[in-house]
Design an enzyme around this catalytic site. Structure first.
Site, PDB file in Angstrom:
ATOM      1  N   LYS A   1       0.891  -1.062  -0.065  1.00  0.00           N
ATOM      2  CA  LYS A   1      -0.133  -0.019   0.125  1.00  0.00           C
ATOM      3  C   LYS A   1       0.921   1.308  -0.011  1.00  0.00           C
ATOM      4  O   LYS A   1       1.974   1.143   0.555  1.00  0.00           O
ATOM      5  CB  LYS A   1      -0.819  -0.081   1.248  1.00  0.00           C
ATOM      6  CG  LYS A   1      -2.180   0.777   0.952  1.00  0.00           C
ATOM      7  CD  LYS A   1      -3.159  -0.037   0.318  1.00  0.00           C
ATOM      8  CE  LYS A   1      -4.567   0.701  -0.109  1.00  0.00           C
ATOM      9  NZ  LYS A   1      -5.786  -0.114  -0.373  1.00  0.00           N
TER      10      LYS A   1
ATOM     11  N   ASP B   1      -7.074   4.157  -4.386  1.00  0.00           N
ATOM     12  CA  ASP B   1      -7.732   3.904  -3.204  1.00  0.00           C
ATOM     13  C   ASP B   1      -8.332   5.498  -2.676  1.00  0.00           C
ATOM     14  O   ASP B   1      -8.555   6.050  -3.731  1.00  0.00           O
ATOM     15  CB  ASP B   1      -6.652   3.455  -2.017  1.00  0.00           C
ATOM     16  CG  ASP B   1      -7.355   2.897  -0.948  1.00  0.00           C
ATOM     17  OD1 ASP B   1      -7.602   1.837  -0.660  1.00  0.00           O
ATOM     18  OD2 ASP B   1      -7.525   3.700   0.135  1.00  0.00           O
TER      19      ASP B   1
HETATM   20  P1  NDP Z   1     -12.983   7.373  -2.538  1.00  0.00           P
HETATM   21  O1  NDP Z   1     -12.122   8.458  -2.435  1.00  0.00           O
HETATM   22  O2  NDP Z   1     -13.501   7.018  -3.923  1.00  0.00           O
HETATM   23  O3  NDP Z   1     -14.263   7.813  -1.806  1.00  0.00           O
HETATM   24  C1  NDP Z   1     -14.149   7.656  -0.333  1.00  0.00           C
HETATM   25  C2  NDP Z   1     -15.577   8.121   0.322  1.00  0.00           C
HETATM   26  O4  NDP Z   1     -15.360   7.794   1.639  1.00  0.00           O
HETATM   27  C3  NDP Z   1     -15.964   9.547   0.151  1.00  0.00           C
HETATM   28  O5  NDP Z   1     -17.241   9.595   0.163  1.00  0.00           O
HETATM   29  C4  NDP Z   1     -15.052  10.001   1.178  1.00  0.00           C
HETATM   30  O6  NDP Z   1     -15.928  11.571   1.682  1.00  0.00           O
HETATM   31  C5  NDP Z   1     -15.647   9.200   2.520  1.00  0.00           C
HETATM   32  N1  NDP Z   1     -14.495   9.417   3.349  1.00  0.00           N
HETATM   33  C6  NDP Z   1     -13.106   9.179   3.188  1.00  0.00           C
HETATM   34  N2  NDP Z   1     -12.398   9.488   4.367  1.00  0.00           N
HETATM   35  C7  NDP Z   1     -13.161   9.691   5.133  1.00  0.00           C
HETATM   36  C8  NDP Z   1     -13.191   9.996   6.637  1.00  0.00           C
HETATM   37  N3  NDP Z   1     -12.146   9.770   7.148  1.00  0.00           N
HETATM   38  N4  NDP Z   1     -14.364  10.051   7.336  1.00  0.00           N
HETATM   39  C9  NDP Z   1     -15.541   9.932   6.517  1.00  0.00           C
HETATM   40  N5  NDP Z   1     -15.694   9.629   5.337  1.00  0.00           N
HETATM   41  C10 NDP Z   1     -14.566   9.704   4.646  1.00  0.00           C
HETATM   42  O7  NDP Z   1     -12.513   6.150  -2.178  1.00  0.00           O
HETATM   43  P2  NDP Z   1     -12.895   4.619  -2.559  1.00  0.00           P
HETATM   44  O8  NDP Z   1     -14.406   4.713  -2.641  1.00  0.00           O
HETATM   45  O9  NDP Z   1     -11.865   3.944  -3.607  1.00  0.00           O
HETATM   46  O10 NDP Z   1     -12.470   3.751  -1.121  1.00  0.00           O
HETATM   47  C11 NDP Z   1     -13.655   3.466  -0.028  1.00  0.00           C
HETATM   48  C12 NDP Z   1     -13.095   2.602   0.969  1.00  0.00           C
HETATM   49  O11 NDP Z   1     -13.308   1.328   0.070  1.00  0.00           O
HETATM   50  C13 NDP Z   1     -11.672   2.658   1.455  1.00  0.00           C
HETATM   51  O12 NDP Z   1     -11.592   1.954   2.779  1.00  0.00           O
HETATM   52  C14 NDP Z   1     -10.696   1.893   0.596  1.00  0.00           C
HETATM   53  O13 NDP Z   1      -9.453   1.604   1.428  1.00  0.00           O
HETATM   54  C15 NDP Z   1     -11.807   0.652   0.396  1.00  0.00           C
HETATM   55  N6  NDP Z   1     -11.496  -0.065  -0.886  1.00  0.00           N
HETATM   56  C16 NDP Z   1     -11.267   0.601  -2.217  1.00  0.00           C
HETATM   57  C17 NDP Z   1     -11.055  -0.284  -3.368  1.00  0.00           C
HETATM   58  C18 NDP Z   1     -10.814   0.627  -4.634  1.00  0.00           C
HETATM   59  O14 NDP Z   1     -10.745  -0.241  -5.725  1.00  0.00           O
HETATM   60  N7  NDP Z   1     -11.092   1.890  -4.806  1.00  0.00           N
HETATM   61  C19 NDP Z   1     -10.747  -1.535  -3.091  1.00  0.00           C
HETATM   62  C20 NDP Z   1     -11.032  -2.190  -2.061  1.00  0.00           C
HETATM   63  C21 NDP Z   1     -11.361  -1.413  -0.861  1.00  0.00           C
HETATM   64  P3  NDP Z   1     -15.602  12.692   0.723  1.00  0.00           P
HETATM   65  O15 NDP Z   1     -16.113  12.822  -0.309  1.00  0.00           O
HETATM   66  O16 NDP Z   1     -16.006  13.868   2.135  1.00  0.00           O
HETATM   67  O17 NDP Z   1     -13.869  12.812   0.882  1.00  0.00           O
HETATM   68  O1  2IT Z   2      -7.864  -1.980  -0.655  1.00  0.00           O
HETATM   69  C1  2IT Z   2      -7.762  -2.360  -2.198  1.00  0.00           C
HETATM   70  O2  2IT Z   2      -8.046  -3.619  -2.274  1.00  0.00           O
HETATM   71  C2  2IT Z   2      -7.759  -1.403  -3.135  1.00  0.00           C
HETATM   72  N1  2IT Z   2      -7.635  -0.274  -2.940  1.00  0.00           N
HETATM   73  C3  2IT Z   2      -7.239  -1.868  -4.625  1.00  0.00           C
HETATM   74  C4  2IT Z   2      -5.767  -2.239  -4.732  1.00  0.00           C
HETATM   75  C5  2IT Z   2      -5.719  -2.639  -6.329  1.00  0.00           C
HETATM   76  O3  2IT Z   2      -4.478  -2.838  -6.381  1.00  0.00           O
HETATM   77  O4  2IT Z   2      -6.617  -2.555  -7.133  1.00  0.00           O
END
Ligand code: NDP
Ligand code: 2IT
Length: 444
Positions: free
Chosen positions: A124, A164
Site C-alpha cells: 500500500k 484507493d
Molecule cells: P473514494 O475516495 O472514491 O471515496 C471515499 C468516500 O469515503 C468519500 O465519500 C469520502 O468522503 C468518504 N471518506 C473518506 N475518508 C473519510 C473519513 N475519514 N471520514 C468519513 N468519510 C470519509 O475512495 P474509495 O471509494 O475508493 O474507497 C472507500 C473505501 O474502500 C476505503 O476504505 C478503501 O480502502 C476501500 N477499498 C477501495 C478499493 C478500490 O478499488 N477503490 C478496493 C477495496 C477497498 P469525501 O467525499 O468527503 O472525501
Molecule cells: O484496498 C484495495 O484492495 C484497493 N484499494 C485496490 C488495490 C488494487 O491494487 O487494485
C-alpha cells in the site's frame, strides 16, 4: 505462538501505530490455533516475518500550487509481502494518511490478495496530500511529483500500485504517464488505468460489484432474496457508487449514502436517476452529499454516519473505524441481519464482536472488497498478454472469484454449530496460502 505476546512485542517495537496494531490483532486472534498446529512455522518465526513489512519507502513530495507557492507532503510505499506474487495494492491520498494507516492497509492487502486466487503479494502507498479543493492542474503536478520518487521502487513484476481513497482514474492516469516517462517502458505498472491505455473493463465497478456478489453468496446460504431489502451504504466514492448501482439493479432499496461531512436518508430509495446525480456531483464537480438532500428534499444529517437508520443490510464503504460498538448494537436492535464491508477495516473490534455474538452474516473487508484488486490482477494479465477482454468476460471472472473466496470462508470458518465465522474463514484461508509460500522459499 501466543498472539498476545507477538502483539505486545509489535506494540513495543512500533509504538503509536494503533491502526496497524488493530489489523494485526484481529488476524492473530483468529489464526493462533492453526498456526500452532504447525511447529515448523514457529521454528522459523514465521509470524513476525509475516506481520512486519518487507520494507517501507518514505519520501518528501514537493509541488507548486496554483498560487505559485511551494508545498511539501510526505509520500510512502509499504511493500509488505511478496511470497505469492509481485507487491500489489492501492495508493491513498488523504490528509489523515500516516505510516500506521498504510501499514494496516498493506498487511490487510496481503491476506486479501492471497484470497483472490491470483498471484499477488501485498502493498500500500499514499500521501498526506488532500485532494479536497485542489484544481485539476494541482492534482496533476502532485501526482507527477509523487511518482518522481515512487517510480524507482515499482515495476510490472515488482510492485504494481492502483487507486484507493482520493485516487481514481484521473490520478492513476497522471501517475502512469509520469511513470512511463521516467521508466521508459509500457507494460502496465499501474492498474485502474484508462480503457484507452491498458485499463480493464469493469475495474471501476469491481469493488462495489464484487461486494454485492459476495453478499449474494452469503444470502444464498440462508435462502434470502436481495429484492426489496433495505440497505444502508456509507461513502459516496468509487466503492459506494458501484455498490449502490448493483444493488439498485437487483431490486434492493438503498436509503443512505454519506461523505466525510454527513449522510443523506432517502426513504423512497436512491434510484438510477438519483445515483447518476450523485456520480456527477462527486466525480465531476467534487460536490458534497448534502446537495442531494437539497435537490431531492430529503433528510441530511451533518457530522454523523448512517448506522442509526433502520435497515436489513449495512454496507460500510467509506473508511476505517467508521462503525463502532454502539453503531453495531443499534443496527442489530433495528433488525439488521447482514453486514458486508466495502471499506477496509470499517468496523471496530467491538463492533465485530457484536456481529459475531449475534451470529449475523458478517463479511470482513478483506473478503468482501477483494473484487477491486481481483480485477486489478486481471488487468495485469491482460496487459501481459497484450489483449483486452470484454465486460462480460471480466464480470464473469469477478463473480467466479468472489464465489471462490466465499467458498474458502465456508471451508475455514464454519463452526460446529453451523454458524459461518467469515472473519476466521478469511483470515485462516488467506494466512495458510501465504504461510506455505513463505515456508517453501526459505528464511528471508
Ligand atoms: P473514494 O475516495 O472514491 O471515496 C471515499 C468516500 O469515503 C468519500 O465519500 C469520502 O468522503 C468518504 N471518506 C473518506 N475518508 C473519510 C473519513 N475519514 N471520514 C468519513 N468519510 C470519509 O475512495 P474509495 O471509494 O475508493 O474507497 C472507500 C473505501 O474502500 C476505503 O476504505 C478503501 O480502502 C476501500 N477499498 C477501495 C478499493 C478500490 O478499488 N477503490 C478496493 C477495496 C477497498 P469525501 O467525499 O468527503 O472525501
Ligand atoms: O484496498 C484495495 O484492495 C484497493 N484499494 C485496490 C488495490 C488494487 O491494487 O487494485
Amino acid at each position: 505462538m501466543k498472539a498476545k505476546e507477538v502483539l505486545d512485542n509489535l506494540k513495543r517495537r512500533f509504538p503509536n501505530e494503533p491502526e496497524y496494531h488493530q489489523a494485526v490483532s484481529e488476524v492473530l486472534g483468529t489464526i493462533e490455533d492453526v498456526y500452532n498446529e504447525h511447529p515448523e512455522f514457529e521454528k522459523s518465526n514465521l509470524i513476525e516475518r509475516l506481520c512486519i513489512p518487507d520494507r517501507i519507502f518514505s519520501f518528501r513530495v514537493t509541488w507548486v500550487d496554483d498560487k505559485g507557492q511551494v508545498q511539501t507532503n510526505m509520500g510512502y510505499r509499504v511493500q509488505h509481502n511478496n511470497a505469492i506474487g509481485p507487491y500489489k495494492g492501492g495508493v491513498r491520498f488523504h490528509a489523515s494518511v500516516n505510516l500506521s494507516i498504510l501499514k494496516f492497509l498493506a498487511f490487510e492487502q496481503t491476506f486479501k490478495n492471497s484470497l483472490t486466487t491470483l498471484p499477488m503479494g501485498g502493498a500500500k502507498g499514499g500521501s498526506d496530500f488532500s485532494p479536497r479543493g485542489k484544481s485539476n492542474a494541482e492534482i496533476m503536478r502532485f501526482c507527477q511529483a509523487f511518482v518522481t520518487e515512487l517510480w524507482r521502487h515499482i515495476g510490472p513484476d515488482t510492485d504494481v500500485p492502483a487507486g484507493d481513497i482520493g485516487v481514481g482514474g484521473r490520478e492513476v492516469g497522471y501517475m502512469y504517464g509520469m511513470y512511463k516517462k521516467l521508466a521508459r517502458e509500457n507494460t502496465g505498472t499501474f492498474t485502474g488505468k484508462g480503457i484507452e491505455f491498458g485499463g480493464s473493463l469493469i475495474r471501476p465497478e469491481a469493488t462495489g460489484y464484487g461486494n454485492v456478489y459476495f453478499l449474494l453468496q452469503m444470502l444464498k446460504t440462508k435462502g434470502i432474496d436481495i429484492k426489496d431489502k433495505v440497505v444502508t451504504v456509507s461513502g459516496a466514492g468509487n466503492v459506494a457508487q458501484y455498490t449502490v448501482e448493483k444493488l439498485i439493479s437487483l431490486g434492493a432499496k438503498v436509503v443512505t449514502m454519506s461523505d466525510s461531512d454527513g449522510y443523506i436518508y432517502d426513504p423512497d430509495g436512491i434510484d438510477r436517476e438519483k445515483l447518476d446525480y450523485i456520480m456527477e456531483l462527486k466525480n465531476l464537480y467534487r460536490g458534497r452529499i448534502r446537495e442531494y438532500a437539497e435537490k431531492y428534499g430529503v433528510k441530511y444529517v451533518p457530522g454523523a454516519r448512517p448506522w442509526g437508520e433502520k435497515c436489513d443490510i449495512a454496507m460500510p464503504s467509506a473508511t476505517q473505524n467508521e462503525l463502532n460498538g454502539d453503531d453495531a448494537r443499534t443496527l442489530l436492535a433495528n433488525g439488521c441481519f447482514a453486514v458486508s464491508e466495502g471499506a477496509n477495516m470499517p468496523s471496530t473490534p467491538e463492533a465485530i464482536d457484536e456481529f459475531l455474538k449475534a451470529k449475523i452474516l458478517y463479511a470482513p473487508g478483506k473478503a468482501a472488497n477483494a473484487g477491486g484488486v481481483s480485477v486489478s490482477g486481471l488487468e495485469m494479465t491482460q496487459n501481459a498478454q497484450k489483449l483486452s477482454w470484454s465486460s462480460e468476460e471480466v464480470d464473469q471472472k469477478l463473480k467466479d472469484i468472489m464465489a471462490n473466496i466465499h467458498a474458502q470462508c465456508l471451508k475455514y470458518g464454519t463452526q460446529s454449530d453451523g454458524y459461518v465465522n467469515y472473519v476466521k474463514g478469511a483470515n485462516v484461508a488467506g494466512f495458510m496460502k501465504v504461510a506455505k509460500a513463505m515456508m517453501a522459499q526459505g528464511i528471508l
